[in-house]
Design an enzyme around this catalytic site. Structure first.
Site, PDB file in Angstrom:
ATOM      1  N   ASP A 123      70.793  25.028  21.401  1.00 49.31           N
ATOM      2  CA  ASP A 123      70.217  23.918  20.634  1.00 49.31           C
ATOM      3  C   ASP A 123      70.283  24.111  19.122  1.00 49.31           C
ATOM      4  OD1 ASP A 123      68.378  25.918  20.249  1.00 49.31           O
ATOM      5  OD2 ASP A 123      66.725  24.931  21.280  1.00 49.31           O
TER       6      ASP A 123
ATOM      7  N   SER B 188      60.226  32.739  20.701  1.00 47.69           N
ATOM      8  CA  SER B 188      60.942  31.871  21.636  1.00 47.69           C
ATOM      9  C   SER B 188      62.150  32.534  22.274  1.00 47.69           C
ATOM     10  CB  SER B 188      61.384  30.580  20.935  1.00 47.69           C
ATOM     11  OG  SER B 188      62.215  30.870  19.825  1.00 47.69           O
TER      12      SER B 188
ATOM     13  N   HIS C 258      68.536  28.534  19.539  1.00 46.52           N
ATOM     14  CA  HIS C 258      68.406  29.450  20.674  1.00 46.52           C
ATOM     15  C   HIS C 258      69.737  29.574  21.414  1.00 46.52           C
ATOM     16  CE1 HIS C 258      64.432  27.555  19.903  1.00 46.52           C
ATOM     17  NE2 HIS C 258      64.054  28.826  19.935  1.00 46.52           N
TER      18      HIS C 258
END
Length: 379
Positions: free
Chosen positions: A343, A42, A346
């Site tokens: 968040d 991610s 990240h």
């Protein structure tokens, strides 16, 4: 003549081996990569996991794109700043079937991916390798089978790469964090540490696969300070003596550092095994830790405050809200640019930009060359 050969033939390169670390004289020259092929999780996913499963919700993407872009971020990721630095379009996710353009590369990274099978995502590095090999094979077949009619150009040529671009492209790899994170959740610190050689053996094999497919210029990120993620700190700070001087979870960072030490050894081994390729090892860990250590001096709020979602009392994913006992959980912050963490897991766009500005010029690289000069290492 291809761009990599043009770089080495016209401008030249002086490399002196010093304990495995080459000194490079480049004279300010730059390479022209026709494409980027990225593999990862991610931290560099530009829409793969979102396309495969469920789309991300606002406010993801709000800062730069104005809408969710498949990135776990309010805006751009480091891979986006890499593309911009090389004057290339932002990478389309390989798994995204709508609005994609692979003329200048493709992104095989997906959120939750690990090097080893299992873990958070089915799209481990071996699957990403298989996807790339199939992608390359089908491109080559298409160019072979479909020749243009006289005076016309097949429409696919405007959004698919040319076969020759694969050997001249830049190959970026940023993966491994989820192997450690999943291990921390399901085993012990010591078991994760002992698993590192096996994890990196799979990484080593994947790079050899890419080399067999013609990849020659590699830009490899190590893993970041997992112990400094707000998510990790929230669940790891209760144990006495667990935090370092900056408030990060020390045992997890120590394992990440050991992973990076062994990864660097593997990259050095790859240089010896594949002398026809160029490998740049990028110490993203140090760049990220430097930002976290000096957050307030750099204009950020407390590095453990995050902007979207919640882990305090209740786990609310970014983009969702919940009212529990009259308390609203999940409201996003008003100024993401002041937050390092988007968040809790990240990084924000502003943090990604800060880090990109410090790694793309070669300051945290071995050898210390900028990303725009890496083709000079290709001999």
């Amino acid at each position: 003549m291809d761009s990599a050969r043009l770089c080495r033939c016209v401008f030249g390169l002086m490399v002196v081996g010093l304990v495995g670390l080459p000194q490079v004289v480049l004279g300010g020259r730059r390479c022209n990569f026709p494409a980027i092929y990225n593999f990862g999780d991610s931290n560099s996913d530009t829409g793969g996991i979102s396309a495969a499963f469920a789309a991300l919700h606002p406010p993801n993407g709000e800062t730069f794109f104005g809408h969710p872009s498949g990135r776990y971020c309010d805006g751009r990721l480091i891979i986006d700043f890499i593309a911009e630095e090389l004057k290339l379009p932002l990478l389309s996710a390989y798994l995204d079937s709508v609005g994609t353009n692979f003329r200048h590369g493709a992104n095989f990274a997906t959120g939750g991916s690990s090097i080893l099978p299992g873990g958070y995502s089915p799209f481990h590095l071996g699957i990403q390798m298989s996807q790339f090999i199939q992608f390359k094979s089908r491109i080559s077949a298409l160019y072979t089978q479909l020749s243009p009619s006289a005076g016309t150009t097949p429409p696919f040529k405007s959004f698919l790469p040319r076969p020759k671009d694969f050997s001249n492209a830049l190959y970026t790899i940023d993966i491994g964090q989820n192997d450690l994170s999943y291990g921390f959740q399901h085993t012990t610190i010591e078991q994760v540490r002992l698993s590192i050689p096996n994890i990196l053996s799979q990484f080593f094999q994947a790079v050899h696969q890419l080399y067999k497919e013609g990849a020659r210029v590699f830009w490899v990120h190590n893993t970041g300070p997992i112990g400094c993620l707000p998510y990790t700190v929230i669940y790891g700070r209760s144990k006495p003596g667990n935090l370092d001087q900056n408030g990060c979870v020390k045992p997890q960072n120590e394992v990440a550092q050991e992973f990076n030490r062994q990864l660097k050894e593997r990259v050095f081994q790859l240089r010896a095994d594949l002398p026809g390729a160029a490998f740049t090892y990028v110490d993203v860990y140090s760049a990220k830790y430097a930002l976290i250590s000096s957050a307030k001096n750099e204009g950020f709020v407390d590095p453990f405050e995050f902007c979207c979602g919640s882990f305090y009392g209740y786990h609310i994913d970014c983009g969702k809200k919940a009212i529990i006992n009259g308390t609203v959980y999940g409201n996003p912050c008003h100024n993401p640019s002041m937050h390092i963490s988007w968040d809790g897991i990240h990084y924000s766009e502003s943090a990604n930009l800060w880090i990109a500005n410090r790694i793309l010029n070669g300051s945290f690289s071995d050898p210390p060359v900028s990303i725009g000069e890496t083709c000079f290492l290709y001999q």
